[in-house]
Design an enzyme around this catalytic site. Sequence first.
Site, mmCIF file in Angstrom:
data_model
loop_
_atom_site.group_PDB
_atom_site.id
_atom_site.type_symbol
_atom_site.label_atom_id
_atom_site.label_comp_id
_atom_site.label_asym_id
_atom_site.label_seq_id
_atom_site.Cartn_x
_atom_site.Cartn_y
_atom_site.Cartn_z
ATOM 1 N N GLN A 279 0.840 -1.192 0.000
ATOM 2 C CA GLN A 279 0.000 0.000 0.000
ATOM 3 C C GLN A 279 0.877 1.245 0.000
ATOM 4 O O GLN A 279 2.104 1.174 0.179
ATOM 5 C CB GLN A 279 -0.898 0.005 1.242
ATOM 6 C CG GLN A 279 -0.110 -0.009 2.539
ATOM 7 C CD GLN A 279 -0.928 -0.415 3.743
ATOM 8 O OE1 GLN A 279 -2.158 -0.365 3.732
ATOM 9 N NE2 GLN A 279 -0.266 -0.820 4.809
ATOM 10 N N HIS A 311 -8.106 3.975 20.178
ATOM 11 C CA HIS A 311 -7.372 2.788 20.610
ATOM 12 C C HIS A 311 -7.678 2.403 22.054
ATOM 13 O O HIS A 311 -7.696 1.207 22.390
ATOM 14 C CB HIS A 311 -5.861 2.993 20.406
ATOM 15 C CG HIS A 311 -5.464 2.974 18.965
ATOM 16 N ND1 HIS A 311 -5.247 4.122 18.234
ATOM 17 C CD2 HIS A 311 -5.273 1.931 18.102
ATOM 18 C CE1 HIS A 311 -4.927 3.797 16.995
ATOM 19 N NE2 HIS A 311 -4.926 2.481 16.886
ATOM 20 N N ASP A 333 0.738 -0.173 13.083
ATOM 21 C CA ASP A 333 1.262 1.109 13.568
ATOM 22 C C ASP A 333 1.732 1.047 15.015
ATOM 23 O O ASP A 333 2.373 1.971 15.519
ATOM 24 C CB ASP A 333 0.212 2.205 13.419
ATOM 25 C CG ASP A 333 -1.152 1.802 13.970
ATOM 26 O OD1 ASP A 333 -1.203 1.162 15.040
ATOM 27 O OD2 ASP A 333 -2.172 2.117 13.326
ATOM 28 N N ALA A 388 -4.328 -11.749 8.028
ATOM 29 C CA ALA A 388 -4.892 -12.198 9.307
ATOM 30 C C ALA A 388 -5.680 -13.489 9.169
ATOM 31 O O ALA A 388 -5.587 -14.379 10.032
ATOM 32 C CB ALA A 388 -5.778 -11.094 9.902
ATOM 33 N N ASP A 406 -7.891 -5.127 15.038
ATOM 34 C CA ASP A 406 -7.751 -3.710 14.677
ATOM 35 C C ASP A 406 -7.612 -3.632 13.166
ATOM 36 O O ASP A 406 -6.526 -3.383 12.630
ATOM 37 C CB ASP A 406 -6.524 -3.117 15.383
ATOM 38 C CG ASP A 406 -6.385 -1.627 15.152
ATOM 39 O OD1 ASP A 406 -7.365 -0.996 14.719
ATOM 40 O OD2 ASP A 406 -5.287 -1.085 15.405
#
Length: 548
Positions: A279, A311, A333, A388, A406
């Site tokens: 990406q 978060h 991240d 995932a 997430d």
Amino acid sequence: MIEPHAPAPPGVRPDREPPPPGPARLPVRPATGRFLVLACVFVCAACGLVYELELVALASYLMGDSVTQASVVLSVMVFAMGIGSLAAKRLRRFAAVGFGALETTLALVGGCSAMALYAVFAWTGDWGGVWAHGPRVLLVAFSLAIGVLIGAEVPLLMELIQRIRRQDAGGAVADLFAADYVGALVGGLAFPFLLLPFLGQLTSSLLTGGVNVVAGAALVLGLFRRDLTCRARCLLLVANITVLGVLASAAVLVDDFERAARQAVYGDDVRVAVRTGVQEIVLTGGTDGRPLDLYLDGRLRFAGHDERRYHEALVQPAMSGPHARVLILGGGDGLAAREVLGHPGVRRADVVALDPGLVRLARTDPGLSRLNDHVYGDPRVHVATGEAFQWLRGAPPATYDVVVADLPDPGMTASTKLYSQEFYGLARRALAPGGRLVVHAGPVAGRPRAFWTVEATMRAAGLHTAPYRVDGRDAGRTAGADTAGGSRAPRDWGFVLATADTRPPLRLDRFGQPPRTLTQAELTADARAAEATRVTGLRPSTLVHPRY
């Protein structure tokens, strides 16, 4: 006095079209000429498919929902190819000059299509009003124009190959389409494996246009030049040189154009812009006290003003209970891991990230690593690179006390299977007895049906759920924006906490680091607010029947 009609030539009925021109006057042997025509078919087919894939890829990047964008491009283009084939019937008597003009136009339109689409997205994406759907309108227009031009190629090439040596129609069609299909295969493989990773979307489309115009000019001005008048040869030569000059100039300026467009999309504060194998990652701010925003493929992943609230709401309720082993799906991240490590008793946190480039940036970028508290330097954090769903298929069962999903919004086609019943079944299998799964399920107020479909899907996988939501506090954009170009993101985030045994209580961990943005009273009120939006009667989403 009425003049009598001149008699028709022998063998020609007066109510029919005149016979086609005679054999072409070639500078090479007919067998060589036939090979050169088929080679041109091969190259043109490869270029045509690259144009098509460029539009699909860029539209998916700019507008999301890859299935919808691919369906629009493919259906419109195939329809337009039929129109182009019919229109080319009128050009068959001028096949050589018609094909030359056609390839020149196609090279210009196809080669510049990606740059034009990106420019409209960047500079008009936040105008609203009649311009709100400008990129989508332009996508359809380019698909239609390119499809018409590609569709007109085959009848003209059929005429040219028959002028070299007449043969039965079936054999000529077989040869022509064999070269066409093989060229499409080469173009289809070259785009994802060579052009896109090494040249990028804009440069690859410009290069393809250059190849297209050279192939068309070489065939017409080289092989069939004796069929053209001097004026036609000069006009085609000038047109081809002009188009090549336009494409070459655009290729030289493409980096400057991309920087200017990126600035128009993300603002003046772009600090990092890198394209990984997965990406494009853009960081804005993060220095001199400015909030850090992270964009992934043009979509705002988090905004610095609100990321902690997001978060904390995602992680904190799930950490109430045993949490020695935690699995984080997504979250490259490092911000979800930051919240996890704030709780005593965490012995291991496994992060499964799709993009190693994002993890590398989260380790090394000063702004992002400072924001995630340098979690990737903690020996308890272990990173695995992979998708995932596939990673969960090989995960050991009954291992994790907490699983944190997430992941991107369920409304994005690429994420749909990560919100399927099969995915939640795999996550349930990975939970230890008494373990909790928490899922980011998209905005509640903006897309309640999608949010409650996630909850229904989790229940169908045998989980007991506790849905809740929190408001974003940033007055501007918040995580989950559909596009970067000025569209406002949803003002809330929805989550679903689940266990395999009984309905989990929504409470904060008393022993962990107290949240900065969330209280128990707010969490309880947010759960009631989410419940008030419940949509009943929804069916679960599965791999073969996605419902988002």
